[in-house]
Design a protein around this motif. Structure first.
Motif, PDB file in Angstrom:
ATOM      1  N   THR A   1      14.347 105.660  22.940  1.00  0.00           N
ATOM      2  CA  THR A   1      13.128 104.849  22.961  1.00  0.00           C
ATOM      3  C   THR A   1      12.162 105.383  21.912  1.00  0.00           C
ATOM      4  OG1 THR A   1      12.004 106.245  24.586  1.00  0.00           O
ATOM      5  CG2 THR A   1      13.339 104.436  25.454  1.00  0.00           C
ATOM      6  N   SER A   2      11.100 104.624  21.660  1.00  0.00           N
ATOM      7  CA  SER A   2      10.059 105.156  20.786  1.00  0.00           C
ATOM      8  C   SER A   2       9.421 106.350  21.486  1.00  0.00           C
ATOM      9  CB  SER A   2       9.006 104.089  20.496  1.00  0.00           C
ATOM     10  OG  SER A   2       8.222 103.853  21.648  1.00  0.00           O
ATOM     11  N   LYS A   3       8.821 107.226  20.701  1.00  0.00           N
ATOM     12  CA  LYS A   3       8.174 108.407  21.282  1.00  0.00           C
ATOM     13  C   LYS A   3       7.050 107.997  22.234  1.00  0.00           C
ATOM     14  CE  LYS A   3       8.465 112.812  21.396  1.00  0.00           C
ATOM     15  NZ  LYS A   3       9.592 113.405  22.083  1.00  0.00           N
ATOM     16  N   ALA A   4       6.291 106.946  21.876  1.00  0.00           N
ATOM     17  CA  ALA A   4       5.198 106.486  22.741  1.00  0.00           C
ATOM     18  C   ALA A   4       5.721 106.027  24.094  1.00  0.00           C
ATOM     19  CB  ALA A   4       4.412 105.370  22.065  1.00  0.00           C
ATOM     20  N   ILE A   5       6.809 105.259  24.102  1.00  0.00           N
ATOM     21  CA  ILE A   5       7.378 104.774  25.362  1.00  0.00           C
ATOM     22  C   ILE A   5       7.973 105.934  26.153  1.00  0.00           C
ATOM     23  CG2 ILE A   5       9.227 103.351  26.363  1.00  0.00           C
ATOM     24  CD1 ILE A   5       6.661 101.823  25.389  1.00  0.00           C
ATOM     25  N   ASP A   6       8.671 106.831  25.480  1.00  0.00           N
ATOM     26  CA  ASP A   6       9.261 108.000  26.133  1.00  0.00           C
ATOM     27  C   ASP A   6       8.187 108.830  26.844  1.00  0.00           C
ATOM     28  OD1 ASP A   6      11.388 109.840  26.743  1.00  0.00           O
ATOM     29  OD2 ASP A   6      10.659 111.120  25.120  1.00  0.00           O
ATOM     30  N   LEU A   7       7.108 109.123  26.140  1.00  0.00           N
ATOM     31  CA  LEU A   7       6.026 109.932  26.719  1.00  0.00           C
ATOM     32  C   LEU A   7       5.287 109.191  27.834  1.00  0.00           C
ATOM     33  CD1 LEU A   7       4.680 111.498  23.404  1.00  0.00           C
ATOM     34  CD2 LEU A   7       5.903 112.704  25.244  1.00  0.00           C
TER      35      LEU A   7
END
Length: 166
Positions: free
Chosen positions: A120-126
């Motif tokens: 996933t994108s880092k934003a979604i992952d976090l």
């Protein structure tokens, strides 16, 4: 500087989350995973909840009545390619598992404990990581994406509280 507004939803059902796998996008030429959602239409800019329900119905076939406990939990802010991106992130529970195939990508029910393994994108992952650790906290979090270098990406979180004015 342009501002792009988006609405994203993560729908849960008995320990699994409905995730979309896209083979590529206008920006990325590789497979990645995300929630259900997309860009808000001009007439939806003051109604991210309705934009999210529209995207959910378009991409999954789930109607508003098929979803319970649908709550805005995050507002993400990031600067990307010269624009400010503001993303409203909702979480809810579905009453059943039945979705329709999507033209946007492939839908899969993923167990919560396997979400960290997805690309996933880092934003979604976090955001998902934060939600799974803090989903009992009532309120809406605002997050600002901070990227110094790829492995050091993080989001600074703050809960929105009632303003005490004059």
């Amino acid at each position: 500087m342009e501002v792009r507004q988006m609405a994203t939803a993560f729908l849960f059902h008995q320990g699994s989350v409905l995730m979309m796998k896209k083979e590529k996008s206008k920006i990325f030429n590789f497979a990645f995973w995300g929630g259900i959602g997309g860009h808000m239409e001009p007439d939806e800019l003051n109604s991210p909840r309705e934009a999210s329900f529209r995207e959910i119905e378009e991409e999954t076939g789930f109607k508003k009545d098929d979803i319970k406990e649908f709550k805005l939990k995050y507002i993400l802010l990031e600067k990307n390619n010269g624009e400010i991106r503001q993303q409203y992130v909702y979480f809810g529970e579905t009453k059943h598992l039945n979705y329709i195939p999507s033209d946007e990508g492939e839908l899969f029910w993923i167990p919560k404990n396997e979400l960290a393994d997805l690309h996933t994108s880092k934003a979604i992952d976090l955001t998902i990581e934060h939600y799974l650790k803090n989903n009992e906290i009532d309120g809406v979090f605002v997050g600002t994406m901070m990227t110094n270098s790829e492995p050091a990406s993080e989001i600074q979180w703050s809960v929105i509280t009632e303003t005490i004015g004059f």
